[in-house]
Design an enzyme around this catalytic site. Structure first.
Site, short mmCIF file in Angstrom:
data_model
loop_
_atom_site.label_atom_id
_atom_site.label_comp_id
_atom_site.label_asym_id
_atom_site.label_seq_id
_atom_site.Cartn_x
_atom_site.Cartn_y
_atom_site.Cartn_z
CD GLN A 12 -2.73 1.28 2.48
OE1 GLN A 12 -2.46 0.61 3.48
NE2 GLN A 12 -3.69 2.19 2.49
CE1 TYR A 142 2.29 -4.64 11.46
CE2 TYR A 142 0.70 -3.49 12.83
CZ TYR A 142 1.58 -3.50 11.77
OH TYR A 142 1.73 -2.38 10.99
CE LYS A 146 5.27 -2.84 12.00
NZ LYS A 146 6.25 -2.49 10.96
P1 NAD Z 1 1.44 -4.00 2.66
O1 NAD Z 1 0.95 -5.23 3.35
O2 NAD Z 1 0.51 -3.27 1.79
O3 NAD Z 1 2.75 -4.33 1.82
C1 NAD Z 1 3.78 -5.13 2.31
C2 NAD Z 1 4.59 -5.64 1.14
O4 NAD Z 1 5.59 -6.51 1.68
C3 NAD Z 1 3.76 -6.47 0.15
O5 NAD Z 1 3.92 -5.96 -1.15
C4 NAD Z 1 4.35 -7.87 0.25
O6 NAD Z 1 4.40 -8.56 -0.97
C5 NAD Z 1 5.74 -7.57 0.78
N1 NAD Z 1 6.35 -8.71 1.50
C6 NAD Z 1 5.76 -9.58 2.33
N2 NAD Z 1 6.66 -10.48 2.76
C7 NAD Z 1 7.84 -10.16 2.21
C8 NAD Z 1 9.14 -10.69 2.27
N3 NAD Z 1 9.43 -11.79 2.99
N4 NAD Z 1 10.14 -10.08 1.58
C9 NAD Z 1 9.88 -8.98 0.83
N5 NAD Z 1 8.65 -8.44 0.71
C10 NAD Z 1 7.65 -9.02 1.40
O7 NAD Z 1 2.02 -3.05 3.81
P2 NAD Z 1 2.06 -1.46 3.84
O8 NAD Z 1 0.72 -1.01 4.28
O9 NAD Z 1 2.64 -0.92 2.61
O10 NAD Z 1 3.02 -1.24 5.10
C11 NAD Z 1 4.41 -1.03 4.97
C12 NAD Z 1 4.99 -0.83 6.35
O11 NAD Z 1 4.29 0.24 7.01
C13 NAD Z 1 4.89 -2.03 7.28
O12 NAD Z 1 6.01 -2.08 8.13
C14 NAD Z 1 3.67 -1.71 8.12
O13 NAD Z 1 3.71 -2.36 9.37
C15 NAD Z 1 3.80 -0.22 8.26
N6 NAD Z 1 2.52 0.41 8.59
C16 NAD Z 1 1.51 0.44 7.67
C17 NAD Z 1 0.31 1.02 8.02
C18 NAD Z 1 -0.84 1.07 7.07
O14 NAD Z 1 -1.95 1.46 7.46
N7 NAD Z 1 -0.66 0.69 5.80
C19 NAD Z 1 0.15 1.58 9.30
C20 NAD Z 1 1.19 1.51 10.21
C21 NAD Z 1 2.40 0.94 9.82
N1 SER Z 2 -2.91 -0.21 9.39
C1 SER Z 2 -2.13 -1.11 10.19
C2 SER Z 2 -2.92 -2.30 10.57
O1 SER Z 2 -4.11 -2.14 10.73
C3 SER Z 2 -1.62 -0.41 11.43
O2 SER Z 2 -0.31 -0.72 11.63
O3 SER Z 2 -2.37 -3.36 10.74
#
Ligand code: NAD
Ligand code: SER
Length: 317
Positions: A12, A142, A146
């Site tokens: 995302q 999770y 974190k």
């Molecule tokens: P996402 O789930 O959309 O994307 C994660 C990506 O990681 C995917 O494209 C997946 O294919 C890839 N992936 C999974 N396993 C893998 C591996 N072993 N090696 C390489 N790639 C791998 O996540 P996101 O929403 O883009 O989040 C990115 C970061 O931001 C994460 O650390 C997440 O915890 C953090 N985060 C996201 C949100 C949110 O709302 N999106 C909120 C808080 C924190």
């Molecule tokens: N958007 C994320 C989740 O719901 C927060 O880290 O997992």
């Protein structure tokens, strides 16, 4: 010159971050990577891409060496709801993957950005205007990864001098890519369903407040923190950042300003509701504002206007 490797780049955040950073720093300087075999056709595919599983340290090292990487933005992770269904996978990807990235960064003298999350807090944390420095006893796998990640990044800075930085993101709302298995995903799905069917059934209950942010602000947070003067950074790896806090009713009311007939119903999922109940209602992000000038641009209604316009275009409505 910056040479940046982005892990988990097809998720995302990465889907939009890669394109935004290529605009700023040049296409050839931003290397997208993910465990998936190739990027989808479109803007993301117009630049260097490598298949990197972050649980395989030699793959990370090879790409870092090949492109002369001096900054890693580490986005590969398993999010909260999937993490509860697959805790070992969450541990392996989130903890071991981060350890591998930090080790490679130490060797290569590269800086590292790693996002933490509101999930790093737990039921014992003060829930309203949650302070920057407070109790962190999360009750999800999770969340455990974190908090562990925040500490590991601090350790690599203190022990090895790696320039580690990070924020605790709230739920992120965006239109380009769907969210990947989190608890806050309802706040994205609701916009799709409002446009397509004028109704949405929420798996998160009425009165459940969580912090949220529109993706353009999240992208700004990453680049602003990585550009910030290191001498001003006291917290480095776990800055609280937020843009808004709402429950499903407040979000629905914002959508109804533009789609008056929109109807919200509930079918609460006990797993994701339990996760949401363990997270704060709202964060205090004063430290980020003071240490590197954090100042989000989008409030709820500004986000709703843009989300609806962008999704209408995307869905051909
Ligand atoms: P996402 O789930 O959309 O994307 C994660 C990506 O990681 C995917 O494209 C997946 O294919 C890839 N992936 C999974 N396993 C893998 C591996 N072993 N090696 C390489 N790639 C791998 O996540 P996101 O929403 O883009 O989040 C990115 C970061 O931001 C994460 O650390 C997440 O915890 C953090 N985060 C996201 C949100 C949110 O709302 N999106 C909120 C808080 C924190
Ligand atoms: N958007 C994320 C989740 O719901 C927060 O880290 O997992």
């Amino acid at each position: 010159m910056k040479k940046v490797l982005i892990t988990g780049a097809l998720g995302q955040i990465g889907t939009e971050l890669v394109v935004a950073m290529r605009r700023t720093y040049g296409t050839a300087n931003i290397i997208a990577s993910d465990i998936q075999p190739s990027p989808p056709a479109g803007a993301l595919a117009e630049g260097p891409y490598a298949v990197v599983d972050v649980t395989a340290p030699e793959k990370i090292a090879a790409v870092v060496q090949r492109y002369g990487i001096n900054q890693i933005i580490h986005l590969a992770a398993i999010l909260s709801a999937t993490g509860e269904a697959k805790p070992k996978l969450a541990w392996d990807v989130n903890m071991c993957g981060l350890f591998n990235v930090l080790e490679v960064a130490r060797e290569a003298k590269a800086a590292v950005f790693t996002p933490s999350s509101i999930a790093a807090f737990g039921p014992g944390t003060p829930p309203d205007r949650t302070p920057q420095d407070t109790i962190q006893r999360p009750t999800t796998m999770y969340g455990v990864t974190k908090v562990g990640g925040e500490l590991l990044c601090d350790y690599y800075f203190l022990k090895h001098g790696v320039d580690t930085r990070g924020v605790r993101f709230p739920g992120l709302i965006s239109y380009a890519a769907l969210p990947g298995g989190g608890t806050t995903d309802y706040a994205v799905h609701i916009y799709y369903e409002a446009l397509k069917h004028k109704t949405y059934t929420s798996y998160i209950g009425k009165g459940t407040f969580m912090d949220m942010m529109y993706m353009p602000d999240a992208l700004d947070a990453i680049t602003q923190l990585m550009e910030a003067d290191p001498d001003r950074l006291v917290h480095r790896n776990a800055f609280n950042v937020t843009a808004m806090s709402f429950d499903p009713e407040i979000l629905a009311a914002s959508i109804r300003k533009y789609i008056p007939e929109f109807a919200l119903t509930y079918n609460v999922d006990p797993v994701r509701q339990g996760i949401a109940n363990s997270w704060p209602n709202s964060l205090d992000d004063t430290a980020a504002r003071e240490e590197w000038g954090w100042n989000p641009r989008y409030d709820l209604d500004a986000m709703t206007v843009d989300m609806l316009a962008q999704l209408k275009r995307k869905l051909g409505l």
